[in-house]
Design an enzyme around this catalytic site. Structure first.
Site, mmCIF file in Angstrom:
data_model
loop_
_atom_site.group_PDB
_atom_site.id
_atom_site.type_symbol
_atom_site.label_atom_id
_atom_site.label_comp_id
_atom_site.label_asym_id
_atom_site.label_seq_id
_atom_site.Cartn_x
_atom_site.Cartn_y
_atom_site.Cartn_z
ATOM 1 N N CYS A 81 0.793 -1.231 0.000
ATOM 2 C CA CYS A 81 0.000 0.000 0.000
ATOM 3 C C CYS A 81 0.827 1.284 0.000
ATOM 4 O O CYS A 81 0.275 2.379 0.090
ATOM 5 C CB CYS A 81 -0.968 -0.002 1.183
ATOM 6 S SG CYS A 81 -2.225 -1.301 1.057
ATOM 7 N N LYS A 150 -9.685 -0.486 9.930
ATOM 8 C CA LYS A 150 -9.650 -1.471 8.843
ATOM 9 C C LYS A 150 -8.830 -2.668 9.310
ATOM 10 O O LYS A 150 -7.639 -2.547 9.610
ATOM 11 C CB LYS A 150 -9.028 -0.853 7.595
ATOM 12 C CG LYS A 150 -8.874 -1.842 6.442
ATOM 13 C CD LYS A 150 -8.350 -1.157 5.199
ATOM 14 C CE LYS A 150 -8.176 -2.154 4.059
ATOM 15 N NZ LYS A 150 -7.692 -1.501 2.838
ATOM 16 N N ARG A 160 -8.854 -8.339 -4.118
ATOM 17 C CA ARG A 160 -7.456 -8.353 -4.571
ATOM 18 C C ARG A 160 -7.327 -9.052 -5.921
ATOM 19 O O ARG A 160 -6.504 -8.654 -6.746
ATOM 20 C CB ARG A 160 -6.567 -9.015 -3.511
ATOM 21 C CG ARG A 160 -6.478 -8.169 -2.250
ATOM 22 C CD ARG A 160 -5.629 -8.817 -1.178
ATOM 23 N NE ARG A 160 -5.731 -8.067 0.075
ATOM 24 C CZ ARG A 160 -5.145 -8.429 1.207
ATOM 25 N NH1 ARG A 160 -4.396 -9.532 1.241
ATOM 26 N NH2 ARG A 160 -5.283 -7.707 2.299
ATOM 27 N N ARG A 172 -0.398 -7.437 4.914
ATOM 28 C CA ARG A 172 -0.763 -6.079 5.313
ATOM 29 C C ARG A 172 -0.938 -5.965 6.834
ATOM 30 O O ARG A 172 -1.490 -5.007 7.342
ATOM 31 C CB ARG A 172 -2.074 -5.665 4.634
ATOM 32 C CG ARG A 172 -2.044 -5.731 3.122
ATOM 33 C CD ARG A 172 -2.987 -4.714 2.521
ATOM 34 N NE ARG A 172 -3.457 -5.062 1.199
ATOM 35 C CZ ARG A 172 -2.722 -5.025 0.101
ATOM 36 N NH1 ARG A 172 -1.449 -4.688 0.171
ATOM 37 N NH2 ARG A 172 -3.254 -5.337 -1.061
ATOM 38 N N GLU A 189 -8.024 4.028 17.126
ATOM 39 C CA GLU A 189 -7.721 4.401 15.734
ATOM 40 C C GLU A 189 -8.675 5.495 15.244
ATOM 41 O O GLU A 189 -8.261 6.439 14.575
ATOM 42 C CB GLU A 189 -7.822 3.177 14.811
ATOM 43 C CG GLU A 189 -6.754 2.118 15.049
ATOM 44 C CD GLU A 189 -5.379 2.516 14.505
ATOM 45 O OE1 GLU A 189 -5.269 3.588 13.870
ATOM 46 O OE2 GLU A 189 -4.414 1.771 14.745
ATOM 47 N N LYS A 204 -14.317 -1.497 8.672
ATOM 48 C CA LYS A 204 -14.228 -2.423 7.540
ATOM 49 C C LYS A 204 -13.528 -3.699 7.977
ATOM 50 O O LYS A 204 -12.462 -3.601 8.611
ATOM 51 C CB LYS A 204 -13.442 -1.746 6.421
ATOM 52 C CG LYS A 204 -13.186 -2.613 5.214
ATOM 53 C CD LYS A 204 -12.330 -1.881 4.222
ATOM 54 C CE LYS A 204 -12.017 -2.818 3.073
ATOM 55 N NZ LYS A 204 -11.085 -2.258 2.127
ATOM 56 N N TYR A 270 -21.219 -3.660 -2.854
ATOM 57 C CA TYR A 270 -21.261 -4.057 -4.255
ATOM 58 C C TYR A 270 -22.692 -4.326 -4.713
ATOM 59 O O TYR A 270 -22.937 -4.531 -5.894
ATOM 60 C CB TYR A 270 -20.384 -5.304 -4.470
ATOM 61 C CG TYR A 270 -18.927 -5.041 -4.128
ATOM 62 C CD1 TYR A 270 -18.081 -4.418 -5.038
ATOM 63 C CD2 TYR A 270 -18.408 -5.382 -2.878
ATOM 64 C CE1 TYR A 270 -16.759 -4.151 -4.728
ATOM 65 C CE2 TYR A 270 -17.088 -5.119 -2.553
ATOM 66 C CZ TYR A 270 -16.266 -4.504 -3.481
ATOM 67 O OH TYR A 270 -14.958 -4.228 -3.167
HETATM 68 C C1 PBG Z 1 -6.657 -1.487 -0.556
HETATM 69 C C2 PBG Z 1 -8.076 -1.873 -0.402
HETATM 70 C C3 PBG Z 1 -8.557 -3.157 -0.181
HETATM 71 C C4 PBG Z 1 -9.936 -3.073 -0.151
HETATM 72 C C5 PBG Z 1 -10.289 -1.740 -0.348
HETATM 73 N N1 PBG Z 1 -9.101 -1.000 -0.498
HETATM 74 C C6 PBG Z 1 -7.847 -4.449 -0.086
HETATM 75 C C7 PBG Z 1 -6.828 -4.667 0.924
HETATM 76 O O1 PBG Z 1 -6.673 -3.910 1.895
HETATM 77 O O2 PBG Z 1 -6.128 -5.647 0.734
HETATM 78 C C8 PBG Z 1 -10.839 -4.258 0.055
HETATM 79 C C9 PBG Z 1 -12.213 -4.093 -0.454
HETATM 80 C C10 PBG Z 1 -13.005 -5.342 -0.495
HETATM 81 O O3 PBG Z 1 -12.560 -6.449 -0.115
HETATM 82 O O4 PBG Z 1 -14.140 -5.231 -0.954
HETATM 83 N N2 PBG Z 1 -6.149 -0.573 0.331
HETATM 84 ZN ZN ZN Z 2 -3.851 -0.398 -0.266
#
Ligand code: PBG
Ligand code: ZN
Length: 280
Positions: A81, A150, A160, A172, A189, A204, A270
């Site tokens: 990232c 997150k 991904r 990550r 956070e 998330k 989605y």
């Molecule tokens: C990347 C990002 C991710 C998602 C949104 N932005 C993937 C990750 O952190 O690996 C995931 C979204 C999803 O699974 O619907 N920063």
């Molecule tokens: Zn990312």
């Protein structure tokens, strides 16, 4: 992901047109450039995939909210990232050099006409750096929706694949939160992000973290709270529905209602177009 596609800019106008017609409020854009490289250069280009997409979206409708993902994993050839760290060990991403790039990426999006930026990388100091960068470039009014809590979830797999953004080395877990951590960490956070100037905060994934959504909502009832119903949550229901094991419409409406009841003000899903059709 069934029903989810990468769209070239020339196909985006039709997609936005449908969304507008269905009465949706906005879109969150993720950019997948033609060429990925070590630094994720396309993310910083005024002619990059996201500026192009913003222009198309804004031409389709001026009132439709265009939010952009701010992160580097979709643009880098290694899939991390941000700026890759020392390959011999942790951390996988070098936090501080990444902050300046996130600020630059945000300004590129703002100049192209984005209505809001959504940094998703969970870097330390991310919101503060982006706020300072936007303010200095004349975008003090532009809101930031931060992916504040997150988790390093296994439910991001289908995203991904779709975004071709799986990390080529490491994972990550150095920057995203431990799914097994006590919920107090999420509150800390969120608190940090708010202190740095976040306008909206996010939890998330959504379904597996309804308790976290509820706690953030109760602690900051006046702060707009978003919940991201992620790709794995979507794909599990889709797969079961395709086999005839679940009633997709009933399950989706039940789950999204639960996310709303937990305290979310905004749901990223989605299923947005489907839900608009079902409820419209
Ligand atoms: C990347 C990002 C991710 C998602 C949104 N932005 C993937 C990750 O952190 O690996 C995931 C979204 C999803 O699974 O619907 N920063
Ligand atoms: Zn990312």
């Amino acid at each position: 992901m069934p029903g989810v596609f990468q769209l070239s800019p020339d196909r985006l106008a039709e997609e936005i047109g449908q969304a507008v017609e269905l009465g949706l409020g906005g879109v969150l854009l993720f950019g997948i450039p033609e060429h990925k490289d070590k630094l994720g250069s396309d993310a910083l280009s005024a002619e990059g995939i996201i500026p192009q997409a913003i222009h198309v979206a804004k031409r389709a409708s001026r009132d439709f909210l265009v939010i952009t993902d701010v992160c580097f994993c979709e643009y880098t050839d290694h899939g991390q990232c941000g700026v890759p760290g020392d390959a011999t060990g942790r951390p996988d991403v070098d936090n501080d050099p990444t902050l300046e790039l996130l600020a630059q990426q945000s300004v590129v999006h703002a100049r192209a006409g984005a209505d809001m930026v959504a940094p998703s990388g969970m870097m330390d100091g991310m919101v503060g750096a982006i706020r300072a960068g936007l303010d200095a470039a004349g975008f003090a009014h532009l809101p930031i929706m931060s992916y504040s809590a997150k988790y390093a979830s296994s439910l991001y797999g289908p995203f991904r694949d779709a975004a071709e953004s799986a990390p080529r080395f490491g994972d990550r877990r150095g920057y995203q939160m431990d799914p097994a951590a006590a919920s107090g960490q999420a509150l800390r956070e969120v608190e940090l992000d708010l202190a740095e100037g976040a306008d909206l905060v996010m939890v998330k994934p959504a379904m597996a973290y309804l308790d976290v959504i509820r706690q953030v909502h109760d602690r900051w009832p006046g702060v707009p709270l978003a919940a991201y119903n992620v790709s794995g949550e979507y794909s599990m229901v889709k797969a079961a529905a395709q086999r005839g094991w679940l009633d997709e419409r009933a399950v989706v409406l039940e789950c999204l209602t639960a996310i709303k009841r937990a305290g979310a003000d905004v749901i990223l899903t989605y299923w947005a177009k489907d839900v608009a059709r079902w409820l419209g």
